[in-house]
Scaffold this active site. Structure first.
Site, short mmCIF file in Angstrom:
data_model
loop_
_atom_site.label_atom_id
_atom_site.label_comp_id
_atom_site.label_asym_id
_atom_site.label_seq_id
_atom_site.Cartn_x
_atom_site.Cartn_y
_atom_site.Cartn_z
N ASN A 102 -78.56 30.90 4.66
CA ASN A 102 -79.69 30.17 5.22
C ASN A 102 -80.05 30.81 6.57
O ASN A 102 -79.21 30.90 7.46
CB ASN A 102 -79.27 28.70 5.40
CG ASN A 102 -80.40 27.87 5.94
OD1 ASN A 102 -81.05 28.25 6.92
ND2 ASN A 102 -80.66 26.73 5.34
N HIS A 127 -81.65 29.46 11.32
CA HIS A 127 -81.22 29.58 12.72
C HIS A 127 -81.80 30.81 13.40
O HIS A 127 -81.92 30.83 14.63
CB HIS A 127 -79.70 29.59 12.83
CG HIS A 127 -79.11 28.25 12.59
ND1 HIS A 127 -79.43 27.15 13.34
CD2 HIS A 127 -78.23 27.81 11.68
CE1 HIS A 127 -78.77 26.10 12.91
NE2 HIS A 127 -78.03 26.48 11.88
N HIS A 182 -85.57 26.55 5.06
CA HIS A 182 -86.06 25.17 5.00
C HIS A 182 -87.39 25.09 5.75
O HIS A 182 -87.43 25.24 6.97
CB HIS A 182 -85.01 24.26 5.66
CG HIS A 182 -85.33 22.80 5.58
ND1 HIS A 182 -84.45 21.84 6.04
CD2 HIS A 182 -86.41 22.12 5.11
CE1 HIS A 182 -84.98 20.63 5.86
NE2 HIS A 182 -86.17 20.78 5.31
N ARG A 234 -89.61 22.87 7.21
CA ARG A 234 -89.64 21.45 7.58
C ARG A 234 -91.07 21.02 7.85
O ARG A 234 -91.92 21.82 8.22
CB ARG A 234 -88.78 21.21 8.84
CG ARG A 234 -87.31 21.51 8.65
CD ARG A 234 -86.52 21.16 9.90
NE ARG A 234 -86.34 19.73 10.00
CZ ARG A 234 -85.20 19.08 9.68
NH1 ARG A 234 -84.14 19.76 9.28
NH2 ARG A 234 -85.12 17.78 9.78
N ARG A 264 -90.35 23.28 12.74
CA ARG A 264 -89.63 23.54 14.00
C ARG A 264 -88.95 24.91 14.02
O ARG A 264 -88.66 25.43 15.07
CB ARG A 264 -88.61 22.45 14.29
CG ARG A 264 -87.42 22.47 13.38
CD ARG A 264 -86.35 21.56 13.91
NE ARG A 264 -86.65 20.16 13.66
CZ ARG A 264 -85.68 19.24 13.46
NH1 ARG A 264 -84.42 19.59 13.50
NH2 ARG A 264 -85.99 18.00 13.23
N GLU A 318 -85.80 25.10 0.78
CA GLU A 318 -85.44 23.70 0.96
C GLU A 318 -86.66 22.96 1.48
O GLU A 318 -87.39 23.47 2.33
CB GLU A 318 -84.32 23.56 2.00
CG GLU A 318 -83.01 24.12 1.58
CD GLU A 318 -81.98 23.99 2.69
OE1 GLU A 318 -82.23 23.30 3.70
OE2 GLU A 318 -80.92 24.59 2.54
N THR A 344 -80.07 18.75 8.45
CA THR A 344 -80.08 17.77 7.36
C THR A 344 -78.79 16.97 7.43
O THR A 344 -77.70 17.53 7.37
CB THR A 344 -80.18 18.51 6.01
OG1 THR A 344 -81.19 19.50 6.11
CG2 THR A 344 -80.50 17.55 4.89
N GLU A 394 -76.84 20.35 -5.40
CA GLU A 394 -76.08 20.99 -4.32
C GLU A 394 -75.24 19.90 -3.69
O GLU A 394 -75.77 18.93 -3.13
CB GLU A 394 -77.02 21.62 -3.29
CG GLU A 394 -76.21 22.24 -2.14
CD GLU A 394 -77.07 22.98 -1.11
OE1 GLU A 394 -78.25 23.31 -1.40
OE2 GLU A 394 -76.55 23.22 -0.01
N HIS A 432 -73.22 23.01 3.52
CA HIS A 432 -73.32 22.26 4.77
C HIS A 432 -71.99 22.26 5.50
O HIS A 432 -70.99 21.78 4.98
CB HIS A 432 -73.81 20.82 4.60
CG HIS A 432 -74.67 20.40 5.75
ND1 HIS A 432 -74.15 20.07 6.97
CD2 HIS A 432 -76.02 20.32 5.87
CE1 HIS A 432 -75.14 19.79 7.79
NE2 HIS A 432 -76.28 19.94 7.16
N1 PXP Z 1 -77.58 23.30 2.29
C1 PXP Z 1 -78.57 22.47 2.72
C2 PXP Z 1 -79.30 21.65 1.72
C3 PXP Z 1 -78.92 22.41 4.08
O1 PXP Z 1 -79.90 21.59 4.49
C4 PXP Z 1 -78.22 23.23 4.99
C5 PXP Z 1 -78.59 23.20 6.45
O2 PXP Z 1 -79.80 23.79 6.66
C6 PXP Z 1 -77.22 24.08 4.50
C7 PXP Z 1 -76.89 24.08 3.15
C8 PXP Z 1 -76.46 25.00 5.40
O3 PXP Z 1 -75.69 24.25 6.29
P1 PXP Z 1 -74.97 25.02 7.51
O4 PXP Z 1 -76.05 25.55 8.39
O5 PXP Z 1 -74.15 23.94 8.14
O6 PXP Z 1 -74.14 26.12 6.88
#
Ligand code: PXP
Length: 238
Positions: free
Chosen positions: A7, A10, A43, A45, A49, A70, A101, A151, A191
């Site tokens: 992902n 960031h 994602h 949003r 953001r 996402e 999330t 997921e 997550h």
């Molecule tokens: N899966 C989903 C559905 C998420 O919303 C996120 C956070 O954006 C992640 C995985 C990844 O989580 P993390 O950034 O804590 O690895």
């Protein structure tokens, strides 16, 4: 072998700290792919953001592995998804005030809406996943929506306060992965997964895919994205 998807939100968050052009999450996607990831997750949003519409459009052009978008189950997002055509969309709950999330989707209370939007996405050949807490209630509901994947939210496992609670959460995720798979759903997880807690999750046989953001991008700031991805790949493929 479990697939590792990164992902890149960031990276966009750092860019938005200055509202400028760098670092570009699209560049990060390319580097992550060169380092061997199996997919890119972002994602979009509602408040934009971090990831912007432009990023998603460009990711669709450059990602050569698998693009997972996402999103919240809003009309606007479904319209964007059916326009851009990512390989997969993952429905997540979205709150304006949250840092990330927070919990899984309550599939039960949104069943009719999810059935409707999933069939629309399927009509565009988009694979659909639902981000849910690892409970049998949500898994059974997810299987009734027509979704292809669930997921499983690993946040409670990742944030467990002691080793016993962590083991309990791990067992729960493993048995829910079996339950989902028996109902014909593909299973991914994510997550809060990091370089310490990921191996146990990666060893769960029914989990096909891991979605990891924060820990990889954090390590990348210090050691570079290539090394951060390769180190995570090693841990998930043991
Ligand atoms: N899966 C989903 C559905 C998420 O919303 C996120 C956070 O954006 C992640 C995985 C990844 O989580 P993390 O950034 O804590 O690895």
């Amino acid at each position: 072998m479990v697939r590792l998807c990164v992902n890149i939100d960031h990276v966009a968050t750092v860019r938005e700290a200055r509202k400028g052009r760098e670092p570009d999450p699209v560049f990060a996607a390319v580097l992550a792919e060169l380092a061997g990831v199996d997919g890119i997750v972002c994602h979009l949003r509602e408040d934009r953001r971090h990831i912007k519409d432009r990023d998603l459009r460009m990711l669709k052009e450059v990602v050569q592995t698998h693009l997972n978008m996402e999103m919240a189950a809003t009309d606007e997002m479904v319209q964007i998804a059916t326009d851009i055509l990512p390989d997969m969309t993952t429905f997540v709950p979205e709150k304006r005030q949250e840092l990330t999330t927070e919990g899984g989707l309550d599939v039960v209370s949104q069943m009719d809406r999810l059935i409707e939007v999933i069939s629309e996405l399927h009509a565009h050949n988009i694979v659909v996943s639902l981000f849910i807490n690892p409970t049998i209630h949500q898994i059974k509901a997810a299987s009734r929506t027509g979704a292809d994947y669930v997921e499983l939210h690993t946040g409670e496992y990742a944030n467990a306060s002691d080793i016993d609670k962590m083991a309990e959460r791990l067992d729960e995720i493993a048995s829910m992965a079996i339950a989902a798979s028996k109902l014909g759903l593909g299973v991914s997880a994510g997550h809060g997964l990091d370089y310490q807690n990921v191996p146990a999750i990666a060893r769960i046989e029914r989990i096909e895919e891991l979605n990891i953001g924060h820990s990889i991008i954090s390590r990348a700031v210090l050691v570079g994205l290539d090394r951060a991805v390769r180190e995570m790949k090693e841990l998930t493929n043991q």
